[in-house]
Design a protein around this motif. Structure first.
Motif, PDB file in Angstrom:
ATOM      1  N   GLU A 199      71.912  30.691  64.750  1.00 18.00           N
ATOM      2  CA  GLU A 199      71.793  30.761  63.315  1.00 18.00           C
ATOM      3  C   GLU A 199      70.442  29.972  63.277  1.00 18.00           C
ATOM      4  N   LEU A 200      69.368  30.338  62.500  1.00 15.77           N
ATOM      5  CA  LEU A 200      68.112  29.467  62.245  1.00 15.77           C
ATOM      6  C   LEU A 200      68.308  29.234  60.569  1.00 15.77           C
ATOM      7  N   PRO A 201      67.358  28.073  60.450  1.00 14.02           N
ATOM      8  CA  PRO A 201      67.375  27.493  58.981  1.00 14.02           C
ATOM      9  C   PRO A 201      66.733  28.758  58.150  1.00 14.02           C
ATOM     10  N   ARG A 202      67.216  28.840  57.150  1.00 18.76           N
ATOM     11  CA  ARG A 202      66.882  29.975  55.945  1.00 18.76           C
ATOM     12  C   ARG A 202      65.966  29.428  54.795  1.00 18.76           C
ATOM     13  N   THR A 203      65.913  27.936  54.761  1.00 15.78           N
ATOM     14  CA  THR A 203      65.005  27.412  53.623  1.00 15.78           C
ATOM     15  C   THR A 203      64.296  26.424  54.236  1.00 15.78           C
ATOM     16  N   TRP A 204      63.186  25.936  53.220  1.00 10.53           N
ATOM     17  CA  TRP A 204      62.261  25.120  53.993  1.00 10.53           C
ATOM     18  C   TRP A 204      62.948  23.671  54.023  1.00 10.53           C
ATOM     19  N   LEU A 205      63.798  23.240  53.029  1.00 11.78           N
ATOM     20  CA  LEU A 205      64.521  22.066  53.053  1.00 11.78           C
ATOM     21  C   LEU A 205      65.950  22.139  53.204  1.00 11.78           C
ATOM     22  N   ASP A 206      66.698  20.946  53.367  1.00  7.37           N
ATOM     23  CA  ASP A 206      67.988  20.902  53.677  1.00  7.37           C
ATOM     24  C   ASP A 206      68.871  20.915  52.425  1.00  7.37           C
ATOM     25  N   ASP A 207      70.227  21.575  52.386  1.00  2.35           N
ATOM     26  CA  ASP A 207      71.144  21.332  51.621  1.00  2.35           C
ATOM     27  C   ASP A 207      71.914  20.182  52.031  1.00  2.35           C
ATOM     28  N   ALA A 239      62.142  35.784  56.380  1.00  2.00           N
ATOM     29  CA  ALA A 239      63.352  36.468  57.023  1.00  2.00           C
ATOM     30  C   ALA A 239      63.262  36.701  58.398  1.00  2.00           C
ATOM     31  N   ASP A 240      61.824  37.028  58.808  1.00  2.00           N
ATOM     32  CA  ASP A 240      61.740  37.226  60.474  1.00  2.00           C
ATOM     33  C   ASP A 240      60.623  36.165  60.956  1.00  2.00           C
ATOM     34  N   TRP A 241      60.880  35.137  60.603  1.00  2.00           N
ATOM     35  CA  TRP A 241      59.890  33.955  60.789  1.00  2.00           C
ATOM     36  C   TRP A 241      59.572  33.832  62.167  1.00  2.00           C
ATOM     37  N   THR A 242      60.622  33.919  63.161  1.00  2.00           N
ATOM     38  CA  THR A 242      59.907  33.814  64.545  1.00  2.00           C
ATOM     39  C   THR A 242      60.698  34.950  65.571  1.00  2.00           C
ATOM     40  N   LYS A 243      59.596  35.533  66.188  1.00  2.00           N
ATOM     41  CA  LYS A 243      59.906  36.448  66.971  1.00  2.00           C
ATOM     42  C   LYS A 243      60.205  36.107  68.402  1.00  2.00           C
ATOM     43  N   ILE A 244      60.131  34.658  68.702  1.00  2.00           N
ATOM     44  CA  ILE A 244      59.952  34.172  69.856  1.00  2.00           C
ATOM     45  C   ILE A 244      61.343  34.320  70.334  1.00  2.00           C
ATOM     46  N   GLU A 289      53.637  27.185  64.895  1.00  3.43           N
ATOM     47  CA  GLU A 289      52.577  28.299  64.384  1.00  3.43           C
ATOM     48  C   GLU A 289      53.110  29.614  64.090  1.00  3.43           C
ATOM     49  N   ASP A 290      54.124  30.011  64.572  1.00  4.75           N
ATOM     50  CA  ASP A 290      54.677  31.298  64.494  1.00  4.75           C
ATOM     51  C   ASP A 290      55.205  31.385  62.947  1.00  4.75           C
ATOM     52  N   LEU A 291      55.798  30.097  62.549  1.00  2.00           N
ATOM     53  CA  LEU A 291      56.395  30.021  61.054  1.00  2.00           C
ATOM     54  C   LEU A 291      55.215  30.179  60.030  1.00  2.00           C
TER      55      LEU A 291
END
Length: 398
Positions: A361-369, A348-353, A36-38
């Motif tokens: 390190e959290l994911p920076r993109t929707w899909l994976d490289d 960039a600040d998608w979760t404040k939890i 929900e936060d994202l």
């Protein structure tokens, strides 16, 4: 059947947050908060899209699916201090304290709230108030009529399917994308011609619950309304999606459902710690896209989506469930995601939890490289084996 002019609804999951075994249990409600936060950080979820977790007939729906003795034991074990007699029955009903599904105070109320959320989603769609509804707190597909199993106390998916069939006379197609076989739902409807259960999962030769083989096809008047595609360990995107799309295209032409119920466990990802399938975030973009299309092509748009498994809480679950909601709502962000190999950036600040378990390190993109991933050395062998199993699974469909 009625159709709707309104948009998709998100069923409030806050009450499902009380479905919590203990802090170290892999089935932790932080997953719901992160998803929900994202979406809120992306501007893709607003308060006017959220519907209350409220439905009539929850106790009746539980009685359709679960035996009275099991319901009574769950209620007794939900007390702050259960009686010695109830505690002595816990093992028999799959609720032992050192097991996968330990009893906890308030368990019945929490599990019933999960069921209520899935019934609310079903009612929103079947009443015509919404074309699609998402209840991420649901998807507890392992619970049986007489026992808990695999983190699941009550089977909300089975309750919702039975509810739609009994109240609306609907033929229901159930699609299970969890890496673990959707056994509880399958066995509830194994002889029922009005409910088709389809599960794609890692083969039970190596993974819990040890079922879901291609020869499990239903029984009696329900023969032919069950299809399983058990894939090999280390299956990757292309083979998983080939099996998924080829199966569904055959199923919908044969069964012609009135409504689709889909369970979106996201533990087939390579990062998930509880399985061995090696898929990327791509399958969680593509599977909802296909389900969405089939709902409109065959079921007048009626689509109820539920959550499920997924045990990399931070890296996988929020993105996978975020992509599901973006697809259900047809959000403009999808165009950018589909146009970029990595899906484009997350906020960039998608979760404040705050959590001690939050990765550095959290994911920076929707899909994976996936280009940076080590390729599976047996890719061709795995793909060939999955095609053999798929051919066997599809033999009984027209």
């Amino acid at each position: 059947m009625t159709s709707s002019a309104h948009g998709p609804v998100w069923i409030d999951c806050s009450r499902s947050g009380s479905y919590r075994f203990h802090e170290d249990h892999p089935f932790h409600p932080v997953r719901l908060l992160l998803a929900e936060d994202l979406l809120r950080a992306c501007g893709a979820l607003s308060d006017d899209q959220i519907a209350p977790c409220r439905a009539d007939g929850v106790e009746e729906a539980l009685e359709w699916i679960h035996r009275a003795d099991y319901l009574n034991v769950v209620k007794e074990l939900s007390e702050p201090s259960p009686s010695p007699g109830a505690v002595g029955q816990a093992l028999r009903y799959g609720l032992e304290q050192d097991g996968d599904t330990p009893y906890f105070p308030g368990m019945h109320e929490a599990a019933a709230a999960v069921v209520e959320g899935s019934l609310a989603a079903a009612e929103a769609v079947m009443s015509g108030r919404a074309p699609h509804a998402l209840h991420l707190g649901g998807g507890l597909h392992h619970a049986f009529p007489d026992r808990s199993s695999g983190f699941c106390v009550y089977n909300d998916a089975a309750a919702a399917i039975s509810w739609m069939n009994r109240r609306y006379g609907a033929k229901v197609l159930y699609i299970d994308t969890d890496v673990h076989h959707g056994d509880g739902v399958q066995w509830c409807f194994y002889a029922d011609p009005e409910a088709f259960t389809f599960s794609i999962h890692e083969t039970g030769k190596y993974l819990f619950p040890g079922t879901g083989f291609a020869n499990e096809r239903g029984t009696s008047s329900g023969y032919g309304t069950c299809l399983n595609v058990p894939v090999e360990p280390y299956t990757e995107d292309e083979s998983w999606l080939e099996c998924f799309s080829d199966s569904l295209s055959r199923i919908v032409r044969s069964f012609k459902p009135d409504v689709i119920v889909s369970q979106h466990g996201c533990d087939a990802h390579a990062f998930d710690p509880l399985a061995h399938v090696h898929c990327s975030m791509r399958i969680y973009r593509e599977m909802p896209k296909l389900i969405h299309k089939l709902a409109h092509d065959y079921a007048d748009g009626r689509w109820v989506a539920l959550g499920g498994g997924g045990y990399d809480h931070w890296n996988v679950v929020p993105r996978a469930w975020g992509l599901l909601w973006l697809e259900m709502t047809g959000h403009p962000l999808l165009k950018a995601i589909d146009a970029s190999p990595d899906g484009g950036p997350l906020p960039a600040d998608w979760t404040k939890i705050v959590s001690s378990r939050r990765p550095a390190e959290l994911p920076r993109t929707w899909l994976d490289d996936t280009g940076a991933w080590e390729p599976m050395p047996r890719r061709q062998i795995i793909t060939a084996k999955n095609r053999e199993v798929l051919e066997i699974a599809l033999q009984h469909l027209g």
